[in-house]
Design an enzyme around this catalytic site. Structure first.
Site, short mmCIF file in Angstrom:
data_model
loop_
_atom_site.label_atom_id
_atom_site.label_comp_id
_atom_site.label_asym_id
_atom_site.label_seq_id
_atom_site.Cartn_x
_atom_site.Cartn_y
_atom_site.Cartn_z
CG HIS A 1 55.16 38.45 -46.60
ND1 HIS A 1 54.99 39.54 -47.43
CD2 HIS A 1 56.39 38.61 -46.05
CE1 HIS A 1 56.06 40.31 -47.38
NE2 HIS A 1 56.92 39.78 -46.54
CG HIS B 1 58.46 39.25 -43.16
ND1 HIS B 1 59.24 39.08 -44.28
CD2 HIS B 1 58.73 38.21 -42.34
CE1 HIS B 1 59.97 37.98 -44.13
NE2 HIS B 1 59.67 37.42 -42.98
CG ASP C 1 58.74 44.87 -43.85
OD1 ASP C 1 58.48 43.69 -43.54
OD2 ASP C 1 59.39 45.15 -44.88
CG HIS C 2 55.12 43.35 -46.12
ND1 HIS C 2 54.98 43.67 -47.44
CD2 HIS C 2 56.46 43.26 -45.89
CE1 HIS C 2 56.18 43.75 -48.01
NE2 HIS C 2 57.08 43.52 -47.08
CG HIS D 1 60.23 36.89 -48.57
ND1 HIS D 1 61.46 37.45 -48.34
CD2 HIS D 1 59.34 37.63 -47.85
CE1 HIS D 1 61.33 38.48 -47.51
NE2 HIS D 1 60.05 38.60 -47.20
CG ASP E 1 58.93 41.64 -49.20
OD1 ASP E 1 58.63 42.66 -49.87
OD2 ASP E 1 59.16 41.68 -47.98
CG HIS F 1 61.06 46.22 -49.61
ND1 HIS F 1 61.24 46.90 -48.43
CD2 HIS F 1 60.45 45.06 -49.29
CE1 HIS F 1 60.77 46.17 -47.42
NE2 HIS F 1 60.29 45.04 -47.91
ZN ZN Z 1 59.03 40.23 -46.18
#
Ligand code: ZN
Length: 255
Positions: free
Chosen positions: A56, A58, A60-61, A114, A133, A171
């Site tokens: 996805h 985001h 942090d990915h 999410h 996530d 995570h």
């Molecule tokens: Zn995420």
């Protein structure tokens, strides 16, 4: 063993993952939270990155994608939902597609909630689920872009996978998730056992991932919104699972 899987920390609490096909030498990174630890892991193993499977949009990915692509020319595979801005994409995938990493095959499951683009990758031959996530150990992702019924449907899709499969999530949130889950199901023996295991692993500086899906199905309260005792525990006896799930997620947000 046809594949080797490595996991390592990235950023504050993300996991980096590499899956390596021994037969062909192909290696995929599942997401790319940041380039540094992924490059270090590749060098440690002597592997060359061929693919990046993005779950996805985001940051942090995806934050490490451009640097990794520049260095290795790796193919970037991303969810079909183009409304999510992911740069450098070579291949878009959607539900039911299969992505090859060398001789390994990853099945694409759309798991929105999410984010709307959230996608999970299942390597059936390796019994490995990369759920980023959507599903955490003893938890699930926050519902940012979708709604509770959508997220519950996504969790049901993952729960339907065989119990022998292992969950590799985005995570290291397990300890906090356990703390919350025990407020809802203090008498759940599977959850108590997981709590003990998580305490031991964290004290030893070990990751709590991977974990068997059979254990998650018994201990993860977010996969148990259709269990009567869970509905009752949040004051929603007799209500639908999606509503119970929403109440669990709301409580976790405030915890
Ligand atoms: Zn995420």
């Amino acid at each position: 063993m046809a594949a080797e899987i490595r996991l390592f920390p990235c950023l504050t609490d993300n996991f980096g993952y590499l899956i390596h096909d021994v037969a062909t030498g192909a290696t995929a990174s599942i997401d790319a939270p940041e380039a540094g630890p992924i490059l270090a892991a590749l060098e440690r193993e002597g592997w060359k990155l061929t693919d990046i499977l993005v779950t996805h949009h985001h940051h942090d990915h995806v934050g490490g994608i451009s640097e990794l692509k520049q260095k290795y020319g790796a193919r970037v595979v991303a969810p079909h939902d183009k409304s999510a801005k992911i740069a450098n994409v070579d291949l878009r995938v959607s539900e039911g597609d299969t992505v090859k990493v060398g001789n390994l095959a990853a099945r694409v499951l759309e798991t929105p909630g999410h984010t709307l683009d959230h996608t999970s990758y299942v390597f059936d031959s390796e019994q490995a689920l990369f759920a980023a996530d959507t599903l955490f150990s003893i938890g699930c992702g926050r519902v940012f872009e979708g709604n509770y019924p959508m997220m519950w449907d996504s969790l049901l899709k993952l729960r339907a996978l065989p119990g022998d499969f292992r969950l590799y999530c985005g995570h290291e949130y397990t300890a906090a998730n356990v703390k919350f889950a025990l407020t809802v199901e203090p008498d759940n023996a599977a959850l108590q056992a997981r709590a003990t295991e998580v305490t031991r692993l964290r004290a030893a500086g070990q990751p709590t991932i991977p974990v068997k899906l059979s254990d998650e199905k018994q201990a993860n309260v977010f996969l148990r919104a259709d269990v009567a005792s869970v509905a009752a525990a949040v004051g929603l006896a007799g209500k639908g699972a999606a509503e119970v799930f929403g109440e669990l997620r709301e409580r976790k947000n405030k915890s």
